[in-house]
Design a protein around this motif. Structure first.
Motif, PDB file in Angstrom:
ATOM      1  N   MET A   1      -1.883  -7.901  10.181  1.00 43.83           N
ATOM      2  CA  MET A   1      -2.882  -8.216   9.297  1.00 43.83           C
ATOM      3  C   MET A   1      -3.801  -6.919   8.993  1.00 43.83           C
ATOM      4  SD  MET A   1      -2.322 -10.910   7.786  1.00 43.83           S
ATOM      5  CE  MET A   1      -1.170 -12.319   7.653  1.00 43.83           C
ATOM      6  N   MET A   2      -4.146  -6.490  10.262  1.00 40.57           N
ATOM      7  CA  MET A   2      -5.193  -5.489  10.202  1.00 40.57           C
ATOM      8  C   MET A   2      -4.526  -4.173   9.546  1.00 40.57           C
ATOM      9  SD  MET A   2      -6.948  -5.379  14.048  1.00 40.57           S
ATOM     10  CE  MET A   2      -7.655  -3.830  13.675  1.00 40.57           C
ATOM     11  N   MET A   3      -3.469  -4.013   9.848  1.00 38.11           N
ATOM     12  CA  MET A   3      -2.416  -2.837   8.955  1.00 38.11           C
ATOM     13  C   MET A   3      -2.664  -3.260   7.500  1.00 38.11           C
ATOM     14  SD  MET A   3       0.667  -2.154  11.830  1.00 38.11           S
ATOM     15  CE  MET A   3       1.361  -0.789  10.734  1.00 38.11           C
ATOM     16  N   TYR A   4      -1.980  -4.279   7.038  1.00 36.30           N
ATOM     17  CA  TYR A   4      -2.191  -4.687   5.575  1.00 36.30           C
ATOM     18  C   TYR A   4      -3.540  -4.389   5.088  1.00 36.30           C
ATOM     19  CZ  TYR A   4       2.289  -7.360   5.609  1.00 36.30           C
ATOM     20  OH  TYR A   4       3.596  -7.579   5.742  1.00 36.30           O
ATOM     21  N   PHE A   5      -4.532  -4.653   5.777  1.00 33.55           N
ATOM     22  CA  PHE A   5      -5.936  -4.506   5.235  1.00 33.55           C
ATOM     23  C   PHE A   5      -6.311  -3.003   4.932  1.00 33.55           C
ATOM     24  CE2 PHE A   5     -10.551  -3.656   6.314  1.00 33.55           C
ATOM     25  CZ  PHE A   5     -11.023  -4.108   5.229  1.00 33.55           C
ATOM     26  N   PHE A   6      -5.696  -2.275   6.120  1.00 32.15           N
ATOM     27  CA  PHE A   6      -6.014  -0.840   6.001  1.00 32.15           C
ATOM     28  C   PHE A   6      -5.008  -0.103   4.829  1.00 32.15           C
ATOM     29  CE2 PHE A   6      -4.767   3.606   7.472  1.00 32.15           C
ATOM     30  CZ  PHE A   6      -6.049   4.129   7.476  1.00 32.15           C
ATOM     31  N   ILE A   7      -4.096  -0.671   4.694  1.00 29.13           N
ATOM     32  CA  ILE A   7      -3.093  -0.012   3.623  1.00 29.13           C
ATOM     33  C   ILE A   7      -3.729  -0.396   2.137  1.00 29.13           C
ATOM     34  CG2 ILE A   7      -0.761  -0.194   2.520  1.00 29.13           C
ATOM     35  CD1 ILE A   7       0.296  -0.555   5.493  1.00 29.13           C
ATOM     36  N   GLY A   8      -4.267  -1.743   2.099  1.00 31.75           N
ATOM     37  CA  GLY A   8      -4.847  -2.032   0.856  1.00 31.75           C
ATOM     38  C   GLY A   8      -5.826  -1.520   0.658  1.00 31.75           C
ATOM     39  N   ILE A   9      -6.972  -0.680   1.446  1.00 37.74           N
ATOM     40  CA  ILE A   9      -8.091  -0.211   1.111  1.00 37.74           C
ATOM     41  C   ILE A   9      -7.863   1.541   1.034  1.00 37.74           C
ATOM     42  CG2 ILE A   9      -9.609  -1.859   2.059  1.00 37.74           C
ATOM     43  CD1 ILE A   9      -9.950  -0.262   4.489  1.00 37.74           C
ATOM     44  N   THR A  10      -6.824   1.969   1.539  1.00 38.26           N
ATOM     45  CA  THR A  10      -6.688   3.328   1.261  1.00 38.26           C
ATOM     46  C   THR A  10      -5.428   3.735   0.567  1.00 38.26           C
ATOM     47  OG1 THR A  10      -5.175   3.149   3.337  1.00 38.26           O
ATOM     48  CG2 THR A  10      -7.279   3.680   3.861  1.00 38.26           C
ATOM     49  N   ILE A  11      -4.248   3.187   0.688  1.00 37.98           N
ATOM     50  CA  ILE A  11      -3.191   3.604   0.009  1.00 37.98           C
ATOM     51  C   ILE A  11      -2.975   3.009  -1.505  1.00 37.98           C
ATOM     52  CG2 ILE A  11      -0.701   3.858  -0.083  1.00 37.98           C
ATOM     53  CD1 ILE A  11      -0.765   4.397   2.938  1.00 37.98           C
ATOM     54  N   VAL A  12      -3.072   1.602  -1.605  1.00 36.93           N
ATOM     55  CA  VAL A  12      -2.887   0.777  -2.807  1.00 36.93           C
ATOM     56  C   VAL A  12      -3.843   1.501  -3.996  1.00 36.93           C
ATOM     57  CG1 VAL A  12      -3.149  -1.190  -3.819  1.00 36.93           C
ATOM     58  CG2 VAL A  12      -2.096  -1.296  -1.498  1.00 36.93           C
ATOM     59  N   PRO A  13      -5.369   1.665  -3.644  1.00 39.28           N
ATOM     60  CA  PRO A  13      -6.083   2.145  -4.784  1.00 39.28           C
ATOM     61  C   PRO A  13      -5.554   3.350  -5.205  1.00 39.28           C
ATOM     62  CG  PRO A  13      -7.265   1.474  -2.883  1.00 39.28           C
ATOM     63  CD  PRO A  13      -6.013   1.273  -2.385  1.00 39.28           C
TER      64      PRO A  13
ATOM     65  N   TYR B   1       1.632   9.131  -3.488  1.00 42.71           N
ATOM     66  CA  TYR B   1       2.079   7.851  -3.102  1.00 42.71           C
ATOM     67  C   TYR B   1       2.942   7.292  -4.224  1.00 42.71           C
ATOM     68  CZ  TYR B   1      -1.893   8.278   0.154  1.00 42.71           C
ATOM     69  OH  TYR B   1      -2.706   8.856   1.236  1.00 42.71           O
ATOM     70  N   PRO B   2       4.320   7.632  -4.106  1.00 39.66           N
ATOM     71  CA  PRO B   2       5.071   6.713  -5.045  1.00 39.66           C
ATOM     72  C   PRO B   2       5.418   5.614  -4.528  1.00 39.66           C
ATOM     73  CG  PRO B   2       6.193   8.254  -3.662  1.00 39.66           C
ATOM     74  CD  PRO B   2       4.761   8.625  -3.180  1.00 39.66           C
ATOM     75  N   LEU B   3       5.970   4.764  -5.442  1.00 39.10           N
ATOM     76  CA  LEU B   3       6.583   3.393  -4.983  1.00 39.10           C
ATOM     77  C   LEU B   3       7.360   3.220  -3.748  1.00 39.10           C
ATOM     78  CD1 LEU B   3       6.617   0.315  -5.874  1.00 39.10           C
ATOM     79  CD2 LEU B   3       8.539   0.923  -6.797  1.00 39.10           C
ATOM     80  N   LYS B   4       8.155   4.211  -3.486  1.00 38.50           N
ATOM     81  CA  LYS B   4       8.992   4.007  -2.473  1.00 38.50           C
ATOM     82  C   LYS B   4       8.058   4.369  -0.985  1.00 38.50           C
ATOM     83  CE  LYS B   4      13.456   5.969  -4.192  1.00 38.50           C
ATOM     84  NZ  LYS B   4      14.500   6.915  -4.050  1.00 38.50           N
ATOM     85  N   GLY B   5       7.022   5.585  -1.389  1.00 38.42           N
ATOM     86  CA  GLY B   5       6.206   5.524  -0.059  1.00 38.42           C
ATOM     87  C   GLY B   5       5.424   4.462   0.243  1.00 38.42           C
ATOM     88  N   LEU B   6       4.895   3.588  -1.090  1.00 34.77           N
ATOM     89  CA  LEU B   6       4.178   2.413  -0.758  1.00 34.77           C
ATOM     90  C   LEU B   6       5.022   1.285   0.035  1.00 34.77           C
ATOM     91  CD1 LEU B   6       1.283   1.284  -1.479  1.00 34.77           C
ATOM     92  CD2 LEU B   6       2.362   0.188  -3.677  1.00 34.77           C
TER      93      LEU B   6
ATOM     94  N   ALA C   1       5.346   1.998   3.421  1.00 33.98           N
ATOM     95  CA  ALA C   1       4.118   1.684   4.240  1.00 33.98           C
ATOM     96  C   ALA C   1       3.650   0.345   4.551  1.00 33.98           C
ATOM     97  CB  ALA C   1       2.911   2.268   3.542  1.00 33.98           C
ATOM     98  N   PHE C   2       4.505  -0.529   3.854  1.00 29.78           N
ATOM     99  CA  PHE C   2       4.312  -2.126   4.036  1.00 29.78           C
ATOM    100  C   PHE C   2       5.328  -2.426   4.806  1.00 29.78           C
ATOM    101  CE2 PHE C   2       1.472  -2.225   0.341  1.00 29.78           C
ATOM    102  CZ  PHE C   2       0.339  -2.933   0.667  1.00 29.78           C
ATOM    103  N   LEU C   3       6.464  -1.893   5.081  1.00 29.33           N
ATOM    104  CA  LEU C   3       7.520  -2.166   6.024  1.00 29.33           C
ATOM    105  C   LEU C   3       7.216  -2.460   7.220  1.00 29.33           C
ATOM    106  CD1 LEU C   3      10.727  -2.558   6.232  1.00 29.33           C
ATOM    107  CD2 LEU C   3      10.836  -0.109   6.817  1.00 29.33           C
ATOM    108  N   TRP C   4       6.499  -1.524   8.044  1.00 31.77           N
ATOM    109  CA  TRP C   4       6.141  -1.744   9.328  1.00 31.77           C
ATOM    110  C   TRP C   4       5.398  -3.010   9.712  1.00 31.77           C
ATOM    111  CZ3 TRP C   4       9.622   0.480  12.026  1.00 31.77           C
ATOM    112  CH2 TRP C   4      10.109   1.875  11.666  1.00 31.77           C
ATOM    113  N   PRO C   5       4.102  -3.092   9.025  1.00 31.55           N
ATOM    114  CA  PRO C   5       3.280  -4.443   9.167  1.00 31.55           C
ATOM    115  C   PRO C   5       4.127  -5.686   8.923  1.00 31.55           C
ATOM    116  CG  PRO C   5       2.273  -3.345   7.381  1.00 31.55           C
ATOM    117  CD  PRO C   5       3.388  -2.257   8.036  1.00 31.55           C
TER     118      PRO C   5
END
Length: 200
Positions: free
Chosen positions: A29-41, A161-166, A169-173
């Motif tokens: 959940m912490m990793m999801y939050f970190f990705i959501g505020i850094t990479i997704v924007p 950050y292409p779609l594959k990279g995104l 990034a979500f794969l590990w969490p």
């Protein structure tokens, strides 16, 4: 006496397994939050979403400029470097537009196609930019990304950050979350089987 010790050891193992599963879920959940505020924007903010082919028209190296040129920049990030300008023909519209390396390049200095990392050796920076310019002159066509809405006329060579990279990034969490849930389910099944066998 031995049976009591085995039950106690089993309960301790189940407790540790539950803690491990809950810990894995919390970390995911912490990793999801970190990705959501850094990479997704960065991914959603980018307007260069459609890939096409661009024909290289010219690649020139101008005089040295300072990077970055935007206001509010820190002084330690400002350094001189040769300004590479690459102009391409966008096959989707037939327009002559400027090619940038990434979205970050356009934000840091819209006058140059490539902004090098800060290096102490200016000779290395110059050689690096000359190699990039020669590569553009060697290859007549390059893949590029453009804005289908045409609000931004320029194009970029690659997305940060292409779609594959995104998705990667979500794969590990996701794997960690799935593993934590699986551990908890297995512990609950083990407890249910133990209670069922004791009742019988």
């Amino acid at each position: 006496m031995l049976a009591k010790k085995l039950v106690t050891a089993q309960k301790r193992g189940e407790t540790r397994a539950l803690c491990l599963g809950l810990g894995m879920i919390a970390c995911s959940m912490m990793m999801y939050f970190f990705i959501g505020i850094t990479i997704v924007p960065f991914y959603t903010k980018s307007v260069w979403t459609t890939e096409t082919v661009c024909k290289v028209l010219k690649a020139n190296i101008k005089d040295k400029v300072l990077c970055p040129e935007h206001e509010g920049s820190e002084d330690e990030d400002i350094f001189p470097y040769p300004c590479l300008q690459v102009w391409v023909n966008l096959t989707a519209s037939g327009q002559e537009v400027m090619l940038y390396h990434t979205e970050d390049t356009w934000e840091r200095n819209p006058k140059c196609s490539y902004v090098p990392d800060k290096l102490e050796n200016s000779k290395e920076v110059k050689e690096q930019i000359e190699v990039i310019a020669s590569n553009f002159k060697k290859y007549h066509t390059v893949p590029c990304y453009y804005d289908p809405g045409r609000k931004e006329t320029s194009v970029i060579l690659s997305r940060l950050y292409p779609l594959k990279g995104l998705l990667f990034a979500f794969l590990w969490p996701t794997l960690m979350f799935t593993g934590g849930c699986l551990i908890i389910v297995l512990v609950k099944i083990s407890q249910y089987v133990s209670v069922l066998s004791a009742w019988q």
